[in-house]
Motif scaffolding. Structure first.
Motif, mmCIF file in Angstrom:
data_model
loop_
_atom_site.group_PDB
_atom_site.id
_atom_site.type_symbol
_atom_site.label_atom_id
_atom_site.label_comp_id
_atom_site.label_asym_id
_atom_site.label_seq_id
_atom_site.Cartn_x
_atom_site.Cartn_y
_atom_site.Cartn_z
ATOM 1 N N GLY A 240 -21.253 -80.586 109.008
ATOM 2 C CA GLY A 240 -21.584 -79.546 108.051
ATOM 3 C C GLY A 240 -21.493 -80.080 106.634
ATOM 4 N N PHE A 241 -22.213 -79.451 105.706
ATOM 5 C CA PHE A 241 -22.310 -79.975 104.335
ATOM 6 C C PHE A 241 -20.995 -79.897 103.566
ATOM 7 N N THR A 242 -19.987 -79.196 104.096
ATOM 8 C CA THR A 242 -18.635 -79.191 103.528
ATOM 9 C C THR A 242 -17.689 -79.544 104.674
ATOM 10 N N MET B 134 -25.695 -88.500 104.713
ATOM 11 C CA MET B 134 -25.005 -87.341 104.150
ATOM 12 C C MET B 134 -24.737 -86.319 105.243
ATOM 13 N N ASP B 135 -23.777 -85.453 104.989
ATOM 14 C CA ASP B 135 -23.522 -84.343 105.899
ATOM 15 C C ASP B 135 -24.476 -83.232 105.503
ATOM 16 N N TRP B 136 -25.325 -82.813 106.424
ATOM 17 C CA TRP B 136 -26.445 -81.937 106.091
ATOM 18 C C TRP B 136 -26.562 -80.677 106.939
ATOM 19 N N GLN C 232 -25.394 -77.018 108.882
ATOM 20 C CA GLN C 232 -24.721 -75.789 108.447
ATOM 21 C C GLN C 232 -23.315 -75.680 109.042
ATOM 22 N N GLY C 233 -22.898 -76.693 109.781
ATOM 23 C CA GLY C 233 -21.601 -76.687 110.466
ATOM 24 C C GLY C 233 -21.707 -77.307 111.846
ATOM 25 N N CYS C 234 -22.911 -77.743 112.171
ATOM 26 C CA CYS C 234 -23.180 -78.349 113.478
ATOM 27 C C CYS C 234 -22.837 -79.833 113.469
ATOM 28 N N ILE C 235 -23.119 -80.478 114.588
ATOM 29 C CA ILE C 235 -22.906 -81.910 114.770
ATOM 30 C C ILE C 235 -24.281 -82.510 115.014
ATOM 31 N N GLY C 236 -24.781 -83.289 114.053
ATOM 32 C CA GLY C 236 -26.134 -83.823 114.122
ATOM 33 C C GLY C 236 -26.187 -85.282 114.532
ATOM 34 N N VAL C 237 -27.151 -85.605 115.378
ATOM 35 C CA VAL C 237 -27.417 -86.974 115.827
ATOM 36 C C VAL C 237 -28.928 -87.205 115.791
ATOM 37 N N THR C 238 -29.370 -88.435 116.010
ATOM 38 C CA THR C 238 -30.808 -88.683 116.068
ATOM 39 C C THR C 238 -31.380 -88.058 117.347
#
Length: 179
Positions: free
Chosen positions: A70-72, A148-150, A152-158
């Motif tokens: 998440g962005f924060t 960057m952390d982008w 909304q609170g999720c866990i992002g991968v390719t």
């Protein structure tokens, strides 16, 4: 000569745009099948400070992936819109092959305790926390998303990583998210 270069660049741009549109519309997307039981994770560990997701079977590490959060990212999620990734022990609630972010695995946040704490503060706890790939139409970003952390609170991968994770994780798999 200059005209040929302009035409070539235009055609390449249109081709890339067409790929993005097809991806956005989920044209040709397939759902990876679950791997056989012995190859599946029986636990997921996310370490926020290390920006790492690890798939485990018993004590054996099956795979490790770098992630965006998440962005924060500092601290646990406490309310809707805070941009934080939750911390705690949850489970995978469902698998979504038609996600707006390639493929996704829904995390069971908020837990009853998370919801009660948010309610006591007079806030909504938020929800829709996922482990997911890149937003449809943005697969071209690939590993750049890690800069960057982008979410909304999720866990992002390719997207490629998400296909691997999706094939190794079934509904009900515990996921521990540590600070």
């Amino acid at each position: 000569m200059r005209r040929r270069i302009v035409v070539a660049v235009t055609l390449i741009g249109l081709g890339a745009g067409g790929v993005a549109v097809a991806e956005f519309l989920q044209i040709g997307r397939t759902e990876p099948p679950l791997l056989p039981e012995p190859e599946r994770a029986d636990r997921i560990l996310v370490e926020k400070a290390a920006r790492r997701l690890t798939l485990l079977r018993g004590e054996q590490v099956l795979a490790t992936y770098p992630v965006s959060l998440g962005f924060t990212p500092a601290g646990p999620k406490t309310r809707e819109g805070d941009g934080r990734t939750p911390e705690g022990i949850y489970s995978i609630a469902f698998r979504n092959p038609k996600s707006v972010a390639h493929l996704s695995l829904k995390v069971s946040y908020p837990s009853p305790a998370d919801a009660a704490a948010a309610q006591a503060r007079g806030e909504a706890p938020g929800g829709d926390i996922m482990v997911h790939g890149l937003m449809n139409g943005f697969s071209w970003a690939g590993r750049l998303h890690r800069m960057m952390d982008w979410t909304q609170g999720c866990i992002g991968v390719t997207n490629a990583e998400m296909r691997e994770i999706y094939a190794r994780v079934d509904v009900g798999t515990p996921i521990e998210i540590r600070p």
